[in-house]
Write a protein that holds these residues in place. Structure first.
Motif, PDB file in Angstrom:
ATOM      1  N   PRO A  29       1.031  -1.034   0.063  1.00 41.49           N
ATOM      2  CA  PRO A  29      -0.019   0.071  -0.048  1.00 41.49           C
ATOM      3  C   PRO A  29       0.825   1.195   0.038  1.00 41.49           C
ATOM      4  O   PRO A  29       0.574   2.348  -0.567  1.00 41.49           O
ATOM      5  CB  PRO A  29      -0.929  -0.256   1.490  1.00 41.49           C
ATOM      6  N   GLU A  30       2.010   1.154   0.639  1.00 41.13           N
ATOM      7  CA  GLU A  30       2.813   2.350   0.807  1.00 41.13           C
ATOM      8  C   GLU A  30       3.587   2.665  -0.795  1.00 41.13           C
ATOM      9  O   GLU A  30       3.671   3.878  -1.035  1.00 41.13           O
ATOM     10  CB  GLU A  30       4.120   2.073   1.725  1.00 41.13           C
ATOM     11  N   THR A  31       3.850   1.645  -1.300  1.00 37.35           N
ATOM     12  CA  THR A  31       4.475   1.944  -2.641  1.00 37.35           C
ATOM     13  C   THR A  31       3.419   2.156  -3.655  1.00 37.35           C
ATOM     14  O   THR A  31       3.597   3.041  -4.904  1.00 37.35           O
ATOM     15  CB  THR A  31       5.276   0.494  -3.168  1.00 37.35           C
ATOM     16  N   ARG A  32       2.119   1.784  -3.741  1.00 38.17           N
ATOM     17  CA  ARG A  32       1.123   2.188  -4.354  1.00 38.17           C
ATOM     18  C   ARG A  32       1.025   3.915  -4.201  1.00 38.17           C
ATOM     19  O   ARG A  32       0.766   4.368  -5.052  1.00 38.17           O
ATOM     20  CB  ARG A  32      -0.048   1.416  -4.150  1.00 38.17           C
ATOM     21  N   ASP A  33       0.897   4.011  -2.944  1.00 34.70           N
ATOM     22  CA  ASP A  33       0.432   5.538  -2.664  1.00 34.70           C
ATOM     23  C   ASP A  33       1.782   6.336  -3.013  1.00 34.70           C
ATOM     24  O   ASP A  33       1.352   7.548  -3.621  1.00 34.70           O
ATOM     25  CB  ASP A  33       0.361   5.724  -1.152  1.00 34.70           C
ATOM     26  N   ALA A  34       2.899   5.882  -3.049  1.00 34.64           N
ATOM     27  CA  ALA A  34       3.880   6.555  -3.711  1.00 34.64           C
ATOM     28  C   ALA A  34       4.124   6.751  -5.073  1.00 34.64           C
ATOM     29  O   ALA A  34       4.330   7.874  -5.899  1.00 34.64           O
ATOM     30  CB  ALA A  34       5.266   5.932  -3.112  1.00 34.64           C
ATOM     31  N   ALA A  35       3.637   5.610  -5.806  1.00 32.46           N
ATOM     32  CA  ALA A  35       3.072   5.462  -7.283  1.00 32.46           C
ATOM     33  C   ALA A  35       2.248   6.613  -7.622  1.00 32.46           C
ATOM     34  O   ALA A  35       2.361   7.581  -8.759  1.00 32.46           O
ATOM     35  CB  ALA A  35       3.018   4.344  -7.807  1.00 32.46           C
ATOM     36  N   GLN A 119      -6.711  -7.520  -2.826  1.00 38.41           N
ATOM     37  CA  GLN A 119      -6.246  -6.371  -2.662  1.00 38.41           C
ATOM     38  C   GLN A 119      -7.244  -5.191  -3.075  1.00 38.41           C
ATOM     39  O   GLN A 119      -8.396  -5.456  -3.560  1.00 38.41           O
ATOM     40  CB  GLN A 119      -5.005  -6.130  -3.699  1.00 38.41           C
ATOM     41  N   ARG A 120      -6.778  -3.902  -3.251  1.00 37.22           N
ATOM     42  CA  ARG A 120      -7.434  -2.820  -3.476  1.00 37.22           C
ATOM     43  C   ARG A 120      -6.841  -2.373  -4.913  1.00 37.22           C
ATOM     44  O   ARG A 120      -5.734  -1.944  -4.936  1.00 37.22           O
ATOM     45  CB  ARG A 120      -7.693  -1.826  -2.499  1.00 37.22           C
ATOM     46  N   ILE A 121      -7.657  -1.979  -5.938  1.00 39.38           N
ATOM     47  CA  ILE A 121      -7.365  -1.549  -7.380  1.00 39.38           C
ATOM     48  C   ILE A 121      -7.751  -0.178  -7.237  1.00 39.38           C
ATOM     49  O   ILE A 121      -8.840   0.018  -6.852  1.00 39.38           O
ATOM     50  CB  ILE A 121      -7.853  -2.337  -8.436  1.00 39.38           C
ATOM     51  N   THR A 122      -6.795   0.767  -7.418  1.00 40.51           N
ATOM     52  CA  THR A 122      -7.268   2.293  -7.493  1.00 40.51           C
ATOM     53  C   THR A 122      -6.736   2.912  -9.009  1.00 40.51           C
ATOM     54  O   THR A 122      -5.861   2.583  -9.387  1.00 40.51           O
ATOM     55  CB  THR A 122      -6.065   2.855  -6.285  1.00 40.51           C
ATOM     56  N   LEU A 134      -9.982  10.312  -8.008  1.00 40.92           N
ATOM     57  CA  LEU A 134      -9.442   8.965  -7.477  1.00 40.92           C
ATOM     58  C   LEU A 134     -11.020   8.009  -7.301  1.00 40.92           C
ATOM     59  O   LEU A 134     -11.662   8.394  -6.772  1.00 40.92           O
ATOM     60  CB  LEU A 134      -8.788   9.001  -6.282  1.00 40.92           C
ATOM     61  N   GLY A 135     -10.704   6.874  -7.707  1.00 46.65           N
ATOM     62  CA  GLY A 135     -11.676   5.851  -7.208  1.00 46.65           C
ATOM     63  C   GLY A 135     -11.263   4.615  -7.064  1.00 46.65           C
ATOM     64  O   GLY A 135      -9.852   4.281  -7.526  1.00 46.65           O
ATOM     65  N   GLY A 136     -11.688   3.532  -6.492  1.00 45.21           N
ATOM     66  CA  GLY A 136     -11.194   2.483  -6.022  1.00 45.21           C
ATOM     67  C   GLY A 136     -12.028   1.373  -5.877  1.00 45.21           C
ATOM     68  O   GLY A 136     -13.396   1.588  -5.759  1.00 45.21           O
ATOM     69  N   ALA A 137     -11.743  -0.083  -6.025  1.00 43.12           N
ATOM     70  CA  ALA A 137     -12.474  -1.177  -5.563  1.00 43.12           C
ATOM     71  C   ALA A 137     -11.584  -2.143  -5.005  1.00 43.12           C
ATOM     72  O   ALA A 137     -10.421  -2.342  -5.512  1.00 43.12           O
ATOM     73  CB  ALA A 137     -13.069  -1.816  -6.819  1.00 43.12           C
ATOM     74  N   ASP A 138     -12.225  -3.112  -4.142  1.00 39.06           N
ATOM     75  CA  ASP A 138     -11.598  -4.221  -3.431  1.00 39.06           C
ATOM     76  C   ASP A 138     -12.074  -5.332  -4.325  1.00 39.06           C
ATOM     77  O   ASP A 138     -12.957  -5.719  -4.597  1.00 39.06           O
ATOM     78  CB  ASP A 138     -11.780  -4.310  -1.793  1.00 39.06           C
ATOM     79  N   VAL A 139     -10.884  -6.368  -4.289  1.00 31.65           N
ATOM     80  CA  VAL A 139     -11.250  -7.536  -4.974  1.00 31.65           C
ATOM     81  C   VAL A 139     -10.706  -8.683  -4.248  1.00 31.65           C
ATOM     82  O   VAL A 139      -9.537  -8.630  -3.680  1.00 31.65           O
ATOM     83  CB  VAL A 139     -10.638  -7.555  -6.295  1.00 31.65           C
TER      84      VAL A 139
END
Length: 149
Positions: A29-35, A119-122, A134-139
């Motif tokens: 989640p941290e690397t996703r947020d950084a990306a 995971q969560r796709i954002t 921004l939007g997202g969904a959990d899978v």
């Protein structure tokens, strides 16, 4: 007694080093947020206008359908510039970035994605006025893909 260094021992050392260097590559989640921050820069990111459609339960993570739709009239004055998709457990946090314009017709991206696990796709959309949404969904994934053996 003198130690001998053979071609076989050199190959064994090299192979072990290569395997060790590729094992623990995984987004978080941290690397996703950084990306996401790299994509949007210092701009504020608002929630809304972006709909991420992925099945809530995926039996096989090798090919999950994914659709991202952004509310936009797609006119010259108001359109989507880019859509980027991010994840939090695949080997890399960046999934795809597409560039759109007013002639694209619809602000929609449909593809298939490999999923390393639940995971969560954002998705983040950059609009022509410079705003980011921004939007997202959990899978939930029962059989993961992208798994190192």
């Amino acid at each position: 007694m003198q130690a001998s260094f053979t071609r076989r021992s050199a190959l064994a050392l090299t192979g072990g080093a290569l395997m060790a260097s590729t094992r623990s590559v995984q987004a978080t989640p941290e690397t996703r947020d950084a990306a996401i921050r790299d994509f949007a820069g210092e701009a504020a990111i608002r929630t809304g206008r972006v709909l991420v459609d992925v099945p809530a339960l995926v039996e096989n993570g090798n090919a999950a359908s994914l659709t991202v739709t952004v509310e936009s009239p797609m006119t010259e004055a108001d359109h989507v510039r880019r859509i980027a998709v991010f994840n939090e457990t695949n080997p890399q946090p960046n999934v795809v970035t597409v560039v759109l314009g007013p002639l694209s017709g619809r602000a929609r991206l449909s593809t298939r994605i490999r999923l390393a696990g639940s995971q969560r796709i954002t998705a983040v959309a950059e609009m022509s006025d410079g705003t980011f949404w921004l939007g997202g969904a959990d899978v939930i994934v029962t059989l993961a893909a992208c798994v190192e053996s």
